[in-house]
Write an enzyme that holds these catalytic residues in place. Structure first.
Site, PDB file in Angstrom:
ATOM      1  N   PHE A   1       1.787  -3.481   3.985  1.00  0.00           N
ATOM      2  CA  PHE A   1       2.201  -4.789   4.483  1.00  0.00           C
ATOM      3  C   PHE A   1       3.665  -5.029   4.122  1.00  0.00           C
ATOM      4  CE2 PHE A   1      -2.196  -7.103   4.393  1.00  0.00           C
ATOM      5  CZ  PHE A   1      -2.619  -6.308   5.438  1.00  0.00           C
TER       6      PHE A   1
ATOM      7  N   GLU B   1       0.021   5.283  13.467  1.00  0.00           N
ATOM      8  CA  GLU B   1       0.271   6.467  12.646  1.00  0.00           C
ATOM      9  C   GLU B   1       0.189   7.729  13.502  1.00  0.00           C
ATOM     10  OE1 GLU B   1      -1.066   8.488   8.398  1.00  0.00           O
ATOM     11  OE2 GLU B   1      -2.374   6.997   9.331  1.00  0.00           O
TER      12      GLU B   1
ATOM     13  N   CYS C   1       0.803  -1.219   0.000  1.00  0.00           N
ATOM     14  CA  CYS C   1       0.000   0.000   0.000  1.00  0.00           C
ATOM     15  C   CYS C   1       0.840   1.275   0.000  1.00  0.00           C
ATOM     16  CB  CYS C   1      -0.942  -0.007   1.196  1.00  0.00           C
ATOM     17  SG  CYS C   1      -1.928  -1.517   1.287  1.00  0.00           S
TER      18      CYS C   1
ATOM     19  N   LYS D   1      -9.719   7.697   2.893  1.00  0.00           N
ATOM     20  CA  LYS D   1     -10.139   6.323   2.620  1.00  0.00           C
ATOM     21  C   LYS D   1     -11.550   6.072   3.137  1.00  0.00           C
ATOM     22  CE  LYS D   1      -5.587   4.053   2.499  1.00  0.00           C
ATOM     23  NZ  LYS D   1      -4.722   5.228   2.793  1.00  0.00           N
TER      24      LYS D   1
ATOM     25  N   HIS E   1      -2.741   7.916   6.217  1.00  0.00           N
ATOM     26  CA  HIS E   1      -2.945   6.567   5.670  1.00  0.00           C
ATOM     27  C   HIS E   1      -4.270   5.996   6.188  1.00  0.00           C
ATOM     28  CE1 HIS E   1      -1.882   2.843   3.769  1.00  0.00           C
ATOM     29  NE2 HIS E   1      -1.958   2.176   4.910  1.00  0.00           N
TER      30      HIS E   1
ATOM     31  N   HIS F   1      -9.937   1.636   0.375  1.00  0.00           N
ATOM     32  CA  HIS F   1      -8.478   1.482   0.356  1.00  0.00           C
ATOM     33  C   HIS F   1      -8.062   0.910  -0.989  1.00  0.00           C
ATOM     34  CE1 HIS F   1      -4.444   0.933   1.380  1.00  0.00           C
ATOM     35  NE2 HIS F   1      -4.523   0.163   2.439  1.00  0.00           N
TER      36      HIS F   1
END
Length: 414
Positions: free
Chosen positions: A402, A315, A164, A336, A304, A341
């Site tokens: 990831f 975050e 991502c 998002k 994010h 996403h």
């Protein structure tokens, strides 16, 4: 002397807009792109999650039948976004030398539809029925290659694949190419087309997706105490990154400066972020340092913020460690909540929103934040768009993926 990298063109196809103007206006209005999936395979495979954020417009509205047949959806989306960005920048074959034109376009998964359809064909019909174009359609570098062919870029076609963080890492590569003098123009961004039964089943199995099947538009809830996972989205975003010298010589409109970027890794866990946000914090500090900006210069962050129970808090921890008390003065948008996403494309479309927030002087909305988690006390933009301060401004787009991938882009208004 290091050259400045500026943004001269924007393009996108997303769940809340099939072009940048529509995408931007809907982001300001709080439109959700999530809706039930109506494909037969949802019932066939008894998927536990039956909704996603699908494209607002089918690619067949902008691509020919031949293009649709020869491109995996992830490539289709990337080409659509790149063509819009190219036109928006006012570029033509005569405006830039082909050898000085580069592509840097990321994806998180690549041609999953082509790969799995090809496997089904092989099993059910035999090897002679597998399409000859299967390999170039499924390869992750397919979008970058197709964009290079389409727009005549001979300076390289590069493909960051970092989950991502891919779209933002593509911007990091673009900035370096411009600043180091290796290219005059870079077509940069990210694309993803993974609304397929296998990724949905796999993400659901790891408890990453929201299961609010009865209310898809309220499912993505960044920072909310009741968040239960992300909504899978699809689409692409493209940004034309150009040297300031080249842009001004041709009289181009400049949206803003790509002032700094950074890429780090957590080395912590294959899917979970570092609880203390150490890798994310390092990326923020490095990107600000490259930009020559202080933490107190930042007025806006497009976070994010995936809406996962374990992902949102680190975050904030990273931002708090970098910005200190100034974090309370930063307008944070978690878009998002609207788009879902988009995995490898998320950093690209969110960077577009960050650039436009600076250019237009207002930050887009976060929706579905009804009960903010007290452990994430950010100043989140809800209700109506937030006006940003007058004068030169600095804004940030965060992307984490990831594998412990962290990528941050810092933009400055011009």
């Amino acid at each position: 002397m290091t050259r400045k990298a500026v943004i001269t063109g924007l393009g996108a196809t997303t769940p809340i807009g099939a072009d940048v103007p529509t995408f931007w206006q809907n982001a300001l209005q709080g439109v959700s792109g999530a809706r039930p999936l109506e494909q037969e395979w949802v019932a066939e495979y008894e998927l536990p999650v039956r909704f996603a954020a699908q494209l607002a417009e089918a690619p067949g509205e902008k691509l020919s039948r031949v293009e649709l047949k020869r491109m995996d959806p992830t490539t289709q989306y990337g080409v659509i976004a790149a063509r819009e960005a190219w036109a928006d920048a006012g570029l033509s074959e005569d405006a830039v030398e082909a050898e000085r034109l580069t592509v840097s376009f990321g994806t998180g998964i690549g041609g999953v539809w082509t790969l799995l359809d090809g496997w089904d064909t092989l099993r059910n019909k035999g090897p002679r029925r597998v399409l000859p174009m299967t390999v170039p359609m499924l390869m992750p570098n397919g979008p970058a290659a197709a964009i290079s062919l389409d727009l005549g870029a001979r300076g390289g076609a590069r493909t960051p694949v970092s989950a991502c963080a891919s779209g933002t890492e593509a911007l990091d590569m673009a900035r370096r190419l411009i600043e180091n003098g290796e290219a005059d123009v870079v077509i940069s961004g990210g694309t993803e087309a993974a609304i397929h039964p296998l990724p949905i089943a796999a993400f659901a199995a790891m408890q990453a997706l929201s299961k609010r099947n009865d209310d898809p538009q309220a499912a993505s809830r960044p920072y909310d105490k009741d968040r239960d996972g992300f909504v899978l989205g699809e689409g692409a975003g493209a940004l034309i990154i150009e040297s300031e010298e080249h842009a001004r010589a041709r009289g181009a409109r400049i949206y803003g400066e790509l002032a700094g970027t950074a890429v780090t890794s957590d080395s912590f866990h294959i899917t979970a972020p570092d609880d203390e946000g150490l890798g994310a914090a390092r990326a923020l500090r490095q990107a600000l340092s490259v930009a020559g900006a202080e933490p107190t210069d930042v007025v806006h962050v497009n976070a994010h913020a995936t809406s996962t129970p374990v992902g949102d808090r680190p975050e904030y921890v990273a931002m708090k460690s970098v910005f200190g008390d100034h974090v309370d003065n930063i307008a944070v948008s978690a878009t998002k909540s609207q788009t879902g996403h988009l995995l490898g494309a998320s950093g690209a479309i969110e960077s577009i929103l960050t650039v436009l927030a600076l250019h237009e002087g207002k930050a887009p909305l976060t929706i579905n934040l009804d009960h903010q988690d007290p452990e994430i006390p950010l100043d989140v933009v809800t209700g109506t768009p937030r006006a940003l301060p007058e004068g030169q401004k600095v804004a940030i787009s965060n992307s984490f993926g990831f594998g412990g991938h962290n990528s941050v882009a810092v933009f400055r208004s011009v």
